[in-house]
Design a protein around this motif. Structure first.
Motif, PDB file in Angstrom:
ATOM      1  N   GLY A 159       0.798  -1.227   0.000  1.00 38.36           N
ATOM      2  CA  GLY A 159       0.000   0.000   0.000  1.00 38.36           C
ATOM      3  C   GLY A 159       0.826   1.270   0.000  1.00 38.36           C
ATOM      4  O   GLY A 159       0.278   2.373   0.051  1.00 38.36           O
ATOM      5  N   GLY A 160       2.161   1.114  -0.037  1.00 36.47           N
ATOM      6  CA  GLY A 160       3.045   2.273  -0.048  1.00 36.47           C
ATOM      7  C   GLY A 160       3.385   2.813   1.327  1.00 36.47           C
ATOM      8  O   GLY A 160       4.017   3.861   1.441  1.00 36.47           O
ATOM      9  N   ASN A 161       2.982   2.106   2.390  1.00 35.10           N
ATOM     10  CA  ASN A 161       3.291   2.526   3.760  1.00 35.10           C
ATOM     11  C   ASN A 161       4.703   2.123   4.132  1.00 35.10           C
ATOM     12  O   ASN A 161       5.208   1.098   3.666  1.00 35.10           O
ATOM     13  CB  ASN A 161       2.296   1.905   4.738  1.00 35.10           C
ATOM     14  CG  ASN A 161       0.885   2.338   4.437  1.00 35.10           C
ATOM     15  OD1 ASN A 161       0.593   3.521   4.383  1.00 35.10           O
ATOM     16  ND2 ASN A 161       0.011   1.375   4.205  1.00 35.10           N
ATOM     17  N   VAL A 162       5.325   2.903   4.999  1.00 35.14           N
ATOM     18  CA  VAL A 162       6.702   2.661   5.416  1.00 35.14           C
ATOM     19  C   VAL A 162       6.727   2.226   6.883  1.00 35.14           C
ATOM     20  O   VAL A 162       5.959   2.727   7.706  1.00 35.14           O
ATOM     21  CB  VAL A 162       7.599   3.899   5.159  1.00 35.14           C
ATOM     22  CG1 VAL A 162       7.176   5.079   5.999  1.00 35.14           C
ATOM     23  CG2 VAL A 162       9.057   3.586   5.364  1.00 35.14           C
ATOM     24  N   LEU A 163       7.598   1.281   7.181  1.00 35.48           N
ATOM     25  CA  LEU A 163       7.743   0.718   8.517  1.00 35.48           C
ATOM     26  C   LEU A 163       8.718   1.551   9.341  1.00 35.48           C
ATOM     27  O   LEU A 163       9.849   1.777   8.920  1.00 35.48           O
ATOM     28  CB  LEU A 163       8.258  -0.720   8.403  1.00 35.48           C
ATOM     29  CG  LEU A 163       8.502  -1.489   9.688  1.00 35.48           C
ATOM     30  CD1 LEU A 163       7.202  -1.674  10.472  1.00 35.48           C
ATOM     31  CD2 LEU A 163       9.141  -2.838   9.367  1.00 35.48           C
ATOM     32  N   LEU A 164       8.272   1.997  10.523  1.00 33.23           N
ATOM     33  CA  LEU A 164       9.127   2.763  11.421  1.00 33.23           C
ATOM     34  C   LEU A 164       9.043   2.187  12.831  1.00 33.23           C
ATOM     35  O   LEU A 164       8.044   1.571  13.197  1.00 33.23           O
ATOM     36  CB  LEU A 164       8.710   4.237  11.459  1.00 33.23           C
ATOM     37  CG  LEU A 164       8.836   5.022  10.164  1.00 33.23           C
ATOM     38  CD1 LEU A 164       8.267   6.424  10.340  1.00 33.23           C
ATOM     39  CD2 LEU A 164      10.283   5.079   9.701  1.00 33.23           C
ATOM     40  N   GLN A 165      10.096   2.428  13.581  1.00 39.71           N
ATOM     41  CA  GLN A 165      10.137   2.009  14.982  1.00 39.71           C
ATOM     42  C   GLN A 165      10.468   3.212  15.849  1.00 39.71           C
ATOM     43  O   GLN A 165      11.193   4.112  15.427  1.00 39.71           O
ATOM     44  CB  GLN A 165      11.193   0.922  15.180  1.00 39.71           C
ATOM     45  CG  GLN A 165      12.591   1.420  14.867  1.00 39.71           C
ATOM     46  CD  GLN A 165      13.672   0.513  15.387  1.00 39.71           C
ATOM     47  OE1 GLN A 165      13.506  -0.141  16.388  1.00 39.71           O
ATOM     48  NE2 GLN A 165      14.791   0.479  14.683  1.00 39.71           N
ATOM     49  N   ARG A 166       9.954   3.200  17.062  1.00 36.62           N
ATOM     50  CA  ARG A 166      10.307   4.251  18.023  1.00 36.62           C
ATOM     51  C   ARG A 166      11.365   3.675  18.946  1.00 36.62           C
ATOM     52  O   ARG A 166      11.123   2.714  19.669  1.00 36.62           O
ATOM     53  CB  ARG A 166       9.093   4.714  18.807  1.00 36.62           C
ATOM     54  CG  ARG A 166       9.350   6.010  19.499  1.00 36.62           C
ATOM     55  CD  ARG A 166       8.080   6.771  19.682  1.00 36.62           C
ATOM     56  NE  ARG A 166       8.397   8.137  20.076  1.00 36.62           N
ATOM     57  CZ  ARG A 166       7.504   8.993  20.475  1.00 36.62           C
ATOM     58  NH1 ARG A 166       6.235   8.641  20.516  1.00 36.62           N
ATOM     59  NH2 ARG A 166       7.862  10.193  20.821  1.00 36.62           N
ATOM     60  N   ARG A 167      12.559   4.248  18.878  1.00 35.42           N
ATOM     61  CA  ARG A 167      13.741   3.684  19.532  1.00 35.42           C
ATOM     62  C   ARG A 167      13.725   3.883  21.050  1.00 35.42           C
ATOM     63  O   ARG A 167      13.335   4.941  21.536  1.00 35.42           O
ATOM     64  CB  ARG A 167      15.003   4.323  18.957  1.00 35.42           C
ATOM     65  CG  ARG A 167      15.195   4.045  17.458  1.00 35.42           C
ATOM     66  CD  ARG A 167      16.476   4.662  16.953  1.00 35.42           C
ATOM     67  NE  ARG A 167      17.605   4.175  17.716  1.00 35.42           N
ATOM     68  CZ  ARG A 167      18.363   3.127  17.357  1.00 35.42           C
ATOM     69  NH1 ARG A 167      18.094   2.474  16.252  1.00 35.42           N
ATOM     70  NH2 ARG A 167      19.377   2.756  18.099  1.00 35.42           N
ATOM     71  N   THR A 168      14.205   2.867  21.752  1.00 33.03           N
ATOM     72  CA  THR A 168      14.292   2.967  23.206  1.00 33.03           C
ATOM     73  C   THR A 168      15.461   3.840  23.652  1.00 33.03           C
ATOM     74  O   THR A 168      15.423   4.392  24.742  1.00 33.03           O
ATOM     75  CB  THR A 168      14.433   1.573  23.853  1.00 33.03           C
ATOM     76  OG1 THR A 168      15.599   0.930  23.341  1.00 33.03           O
ATOM     77  CG2 THR A 168      13.204   0.721  23.599  1.00 33.03           C
ATOM     78  N   ASP A 169      16.493   3.994  22.819  1.00 35.21           N
ATOM     79  CA  ASP A 169      17.677   4.746  23.254  1.00 35.21           C
ATOM     80  C   ASP A 169      17.537   6.249  23.138  1.00 35.21           C
ATOM     81  O   ASP A 169      18.250   6.994  23.800  1.00 35.21           O
ATOM     82  CB  ASP A 169      18.943   4.266  22.550  1.00 35.21           C
ATOM     83  CG  ASP A 169      18.912   4.427  21.042  1.00 35.21           C
ATOM     84  OD1 ASP A 169      17.940   4.993  20.498  1.00 35.21           O
ATOM     85  OD2 ASP A 169      19.871   3.976  20.388  1.00 35.21           O
ATOM     86  N   ASN A 170      16.615   6.736  22.282  1.00 35.54           N
ATOM     87  CA  ASN A 170      16.454   8.187  22.171  1.00 35.54           C
ATOM     88  C   ASN A 170      14.992   8.633  22.051  1.00 35.54           C
ATOM     89  O   ASN A 170      14.722   9.819  21.959  1.00 35.54           O
ATOM     90  CB  ASN A 170      17.298   8.756  21.019  1.00 35.54           C
ATOM     91  CG  ASN A 170      16.846   8.277  19.655  1.00 35.54           C
ATOM     92  OD1 ASN A 170      15.815   7.627  19.494  1.00 35.54           O
ATOM     93  ND2 ASN A 170      17.629   8.604  18.638  1.00 35.54           N
ATOM     94  N   GLY A 171      14.052   7.692  22.012  1.00 34.16           N
ATOM     95  CA  GLY A 171      12.637   8.021  21.945  1.00 34.16           C
ATOM     96  C   GLY A 171      12.156   8.535  20.606  1.00 34.16           C
ATOM     97  O   GLY A 171      10.993   8.922  20.471  1.00 34.16           O
ATOM     98  N   MET A 172      13.017   8.528  19.604  1.00 38.46           N
ATOM     99  CA  MET A 172      12.669   9.058  18.282  1.00 38.46           C
ATOM    100  C   MET A 172      12.226   7.936  17.336  1.00 38.46           C
ATOM    101  O   MET A 172      12.630   6.787  17.485  1.00 38.46           O
ATOM    102  CB  MET A 172      13.879   9.762  17.661  1.00 38.46           C
ATOM    103  CG  MET A 172      14.411  10.899  18.475  1.00 38.46           C
ATOM    104  SD  MET A 172      13.279  12.278  18.393  1.00 38.46           S
ATOM    105  CE  MET A 172      14.364  13.592  18.847  1.00 38.46           C
ATOM    106  N   TRP A 173      11.427   8.321  16.343  1.00 42.33           N
ATOM    107  CA  TRP A 173      11.050   7.385  15.294  1.00 42.33           C
ATOM    108  C   TRP A 173      12.231   7.205  14.355  1.00 42.33           C
ATOM    109  O   TRP A 173      12.968   8.154  14.076  1.00 42.33           O
ATOM    110  CB  TRP A 173       9.839   7.895  14.516  1.00 42.33           C
ATOM    111  CG  TRP A 173       8.578   7.740  15.308  1.00 42.33           C
ATOM    112  CD1 TRP A 173       7.973   8.691  16.071  1.00 42.33           C
ATOM    113  CD2 TRP A 173       7.796   6.563  15.444  1.00 42.33           C
ATOM    114  NE1 TRP A 173       6.852   8.169  16.668  1.00 42.33           N
ATOM    115  CE2 TRP A 173       6.712   6.865  16.295  1.00 42.33           C
ATOM    116  CE3 TRP A 173       7.888   5.268  14.917  1.00 42.33           C
ATOM    117  CZ2 TRP A 173       5.736   5.929  16.639  1.00 42.33           C
ATOM    118  CZ3 TRP A 173       6.917   4.334  15.255  1.00 42.33           C
ATOM    119  CH2 TRP A 173       5.860   4.662  16.107  1.00 42.33           C
ATOM    120  N   ALA A 174      12.415   5.984  13.866  1.00 43.91           N
ATOM    121  CA  ALA A 174      13.570   5.679  13.018  1.00 43.91           C
ATOM    122  C   ALA A 174      13.264   4.504  12.108  1.00 43.91           C
ATOM    123  O   ALA A 174      12.297   3.762  12.307  1.00 43.91           O
ATOM    124  CB  ALA A 174      14.781   5.347  13.893  1.00 43.91           C
TER     125      ALA A 174
END
Length: 155
Positions: free
Chosen positions: A30-45
């Motif tokens: 569907g054109g969606n991108v997989l992201l994770q929210r990191r435990t080491d800095n709280g940012m999406w990556a």
């Protein structure tokens, strides 16, 4: 372990290591991108991490994606190479790593979305929904390069 990113910051600590790493822009049908929210800095990556001895860069990206998100992938291309000596990661153990990352393009082939000890949130996002997410500039740069679709970039 806590991590702080510095990019072209005159107050950044001096690098004391260089480690090959891979990340993956995983795009579903569907054109969606997989992201994770990191435990080491709280940012999406993007999922990614350091390459192991005896491993190819593609295998590294696939392994890291599975470890951090639960999704298995097939590598389909390259987004770009990122080796800015002015971009360093400072870890609380004293390591200051100079960026050396290859960002690959991938498609999901299976698995079940889940978090890990490196991610406390994992989700699929439409490309137009990622602009407001908190993320470090280097990750946003990779996503912008992918969205621009100009082929592999060297930075």
């Amino acid at each position: 372990m806590a991590r702080r990113d510095y990019e072209d910051d005159p107050n950044a600590p001096e690098a004391n290591s260089l480690v090959p790493a891979a990340s993956a822009v995983v795009v579903d049908e569907g054109g969606n991108v997989l992201l994770q929210r990191r435990t080491d800095n709280g940012m999406w990556a993007l999922p990614g991490g350091r390459m192991d001895l005896g491993e190819s860069i593609g295998d590294c990206a696939a392994r890291e994606t599975f470890e951090e998100t639960g999704i298995t992938v097939e590598i389909t291309g390259i987004v770009g190479t990122y080796t800015n000596p002015g971009h360093v990661f400072s870890y609380d153990d004293g390591e200051v790593r100079q960026e050396f990352s290859i960002c690959l393009l991938a498609r999901p082939t299976g698995g079940t979305l889940r978090t890990s000890d490196e991610s406390f949130e994992v989700a699929w996002f439409a490309p137009d929904a990622i602009g407001e997410l908190p993320m470090v500039p280097s990750i946003r740069k990779r996503l912008n390069d992918w969205r621009a679709g100009q082929g592999p970039v060297v930075r």
